[in-house]
Design a protein around this motif. Structure first.
Motif, PDB file in Angstrom:
ATOM      1  N   THR A  35       0.946  -1.449   0.054  1.00 26.44           N
ATOM      2  CA  THR A  35       0.086   0.062  -0.109  1.00 26.44           C
ATOM      3  C   THR A  35       1.026   1.274   0.095  1.00 26.44           C
ATOM      4  O   THR A  35       0.264   2.368  -0.040  1.00 26.44           O
ATOM      5  N   GLY A  36       2.110   1.145   0.052  1.00 26.19           N
ATOM      6  CA  GLY A  36       3.108   2.175   0.042  1.00 26.19           C
ATOM      7  C   GLY A  36       4.061   2.131   1.007  1.00 26.19           C
ATOM      8  O   GLY A  36       3.822   1.327   1.985  1.00 26.19           O
ATOM      9  N   PRO A  37       4.729   3.086   1.212  1.00 21.85           N
ATOM     10  CA  PRO A  37       5.690   3.152   2.290  1.00 21.85           C
ATOM     11  C   PRO A  37       5.030   3.271   3.821  1.00 21.85           C
ATOM     12  O   PRO A  37       3.999   3.803   3.791  1.00 21.85           O
ATOM     13  N   SER A  38       5.672   2.489   4.832  1.00 18.94           N
ATOM     14  CA  SER A  38       5.222   2.580   6.274  1.00 18.94           C
ATOM     15  C   SER A  38       5.355   4.186   6.689  1.00 18.94           C
ATOM     16  O   SER A  38       5.966   4.972   6.287  1.00 18.94           O
ATOM     17  N   ASN A  39       4.700   4.307   7.949  1.00 19.99           N
ATOM     18  CA  ASN A  39       4.830   5.766   8.502  1.00 19.99           C
ATOM     19  C   ASN A  39       6.364   6.174   8.648  1.00 19.99           C
ATOM     20  O   ASN A  39       7.042   5.465   8.764  1.00 19.99           O
ATOM     21  N   ASN A  40       6.357   7.422   8.580  1.00 20.67           N
ATOM     22  CA  ASN A  40       7.879   8.075   8.436  1.00 20.67           C
ATOM     23  C   ASN A  40       7.769   8.935   9.472  1.00 20.67           C
ATOM     24  O   ASN A  40       6.995  10.094   9.050  1.00 20.67           O
ATOM     25  N   ASP A  41       8.611   9.163  10.392  1.00 18.52           N
ATOM     26  CA  ASP A  41       8.403  10.518  11.342  1.00 18.52           C
ATOM     27  C   ASP A  41       9.706  11.410  10.857  1.00 18.52           C
ATOM     28  O   ASP A  41       9.864  12.211  11.685  1.00 18.52           O
ATOM     29  N   GLY A  42      10.587  10.865   9.872  1.00 14.20           N
ATOM     30  CA  GLY A  42      11.641  11.692   9.597  1.00 14.20           C
ATOM     31  C   GLY A  42      13.006  10.775   9.707  1.00 14.20           C
ATOM     32  O   GLY A  42      14.128  11.227   9.158  1.00 14.20           O
ATOM     33  N   TYR A  43      12.765   9.844  10.699  1.00 15.68           N
ATOM     34  CA  TYR A  43      13.958   8.939  11.108  1.00 15.68           C
ATOM     35  C   TYR A  43      13.945   7.756  10.311  1.00 15.68           C
ATOM     36  O   TYR A  43      14.860   6.887  10.641  1.00 15.68           O
ATOM     37  N   ALA A  44      12.871   7.130   9.932  1.00 19.04           N
ATOM     38  CA  ALA A  44      12.624   5.999   9.357  1.00 19.04           C
ATOM     39  C   ALA A  44      13.811   5.676   8.198  1.00 19.04           C
ATOM     40  O   ALA A  44      14.309   6.491   7.598  1.00 19.04           O
TER      41      ALA A  44
END
Length: 67
Positions: A35-44
């Protein structure tokens, strides 16, 4: 995403290796889902990012420093 993510992680990994710690954990492992990239808080860190090879090198350096 952070513009200086690679530099941030490289500095952190250098500190971990030189500190005598026996390991570390990344803040957030990213995944490329159907479904696309997993969540990213900027540090993934995603497997296809420029940070991933640096993470592998840091892990090897940490292992070498402890053996």
């Amino acid at each position: 995403m952070l513009n200086d993510q690679l530099e941030i992680y490289q500095g952190w990994w250098a500190a971990v290796v030189s500190s005598g710690l026996t390991g570390d954990l990344i803040w957030q492992a990213g995944a490329n889902l159907s479904t696309g990239p997993s969540n990213n808080d900027g540090y993934a860190i995603y497997p296809n990012s420029d940070v991933y090879p640096a993470m592998e090198s840091a892990a090897a350096a940490l292992k070498a420093a402890r053996t």
